[in-house]
Scaffold this motif. Structure first.
Motif, PDB file in Angstrom:
ATOM      1  N   ALA A 100      37.568  39.853  30.757  1.00  0.00           N
ATOM      2  CA  ALA A 100      38.408  39.510  31.885  1.00  0.00           C
ATOM      3  C   ALA A 100      38.011  37.938  32.250  1.00  0.00           C
TER       4      ALA A 100
ATOM      5  N   GLU B 198      40.730  35.720  30.739  1.00  0.00           N
ATOM      6  CA  GLU B 198      41.807  35.893  31.253  1.00  0.00           C
ATOM      7  C   GLU B 198      42.281  35.491  32.968  1.00  0.00           C
ATOM      8  N   CYS B 199      41.316  35.875  33.666  1.00  0.00           N
ATOM      9  CA  CYS B 199      41.304  35.929  35.301  1.00  0.00           C
ATOM     10  C   CYS B 199      40.936  34.483  35.719  1.00  0.00           C
TER      11      CYS B 199
ATOM     12  N   THR C 100      40.941  33.788  38.917  1.00  0.00           N
ATOM     13  CA  THR C 100      40.047  34.183  40.450  1.00  0.00           C
ATOM     14  C   THR C 100      39.409  35.469  40.353  1.00  0.00           C
TER      15      THR C 100
ATOM     16  N   SER D 284      41.463  38.465  40.957  1.00  0.00           N
ATOM     17  CA  SER D 284      42.082  39.152  39.864  1.00  0.00           C
ATOM     18  C   SER D 284      41.279  39.792  38.920  1.00  0.00           C
ATOM     19  N   LEU D 285      40.009  39.273  39.083  1.00  0.00           N
ATOM     20  CA  LEU D 285      39.040  39.797  37.938  1.00  0.00           C
ATOM     21  C   LEU D 285      38.451  41.308  38.472  1.00  0.00           C
TER      22      LEU D 285
ATOM     23  N   GLU E 201      41.410  43.718  37.752  1.00  0.00           N
ATOM     24  CA  GLU E 201      41.476  44.107  36.580  1.00  0.00           C
ATOM     25  C   GLU E 201      40.543  45.064  35.930  1.00  0.00           C
TER      26      GLU E 201
END
Length: 116
Positions: A94, A97-98, A100, A103-104, A107
């Motif tokens: 992650a 992809e993330c 913040t 968001s991590l 996820e």
């Protein structure tokens, strides 16, 4: 000269705190100083850390600290608990992809059972 004080004195805890922060730091006040347990959970720590982490992302030159820099201190929070290895792998993936901490966590936190 100071009198002897009972309890830990001059102990180095750096590596232990990094590799197993919950056991090392989460319980220190009750084990060493006899304070009542705080009742705080790992998830509450991550909730508070999310606020801090998202505030400091990219505040310096070259977009530093990045998500990996910010999240590293809490990566071992679930050391040796069910889902820990899967969670760490998911977090590592992650990072790409993330953008913040929020968001991590959204996820990846599903890999850890709610009771941990």
């Amino acid at each position: 000269m100071q009198p002897e004080v009972p309890g830990a004195h001059g102990v180095m805890l750096g590596r232990a705190a990094f590799y197993n922060p919950w056991q090392t730091l989460g319980l220190v006040n009750s084990l060493v100083y006899g304070d009542a347990p705080s009742g705080i959970t790992r998830r509450k720590v991550l909730e508070e850390f999310r606020v801090y982490g998202d505030c400091v992302l990219g505040i310096h030159e070259n977009n530093r600290p990045n998500i990996r820099d910010v999240f590293k201190p809490v990566l071992n929070l679930f050391h040796s608990k069910p889902g820990d290895a899967i969670w760490k792998r998911n977090v590592d993936a992650a990072f790409h992809e993330c953008g913040t901490v929020k968001s991590l966590l959204e996820e990846t936190l599903g890999a850890i059972p709610d009771w941990v």
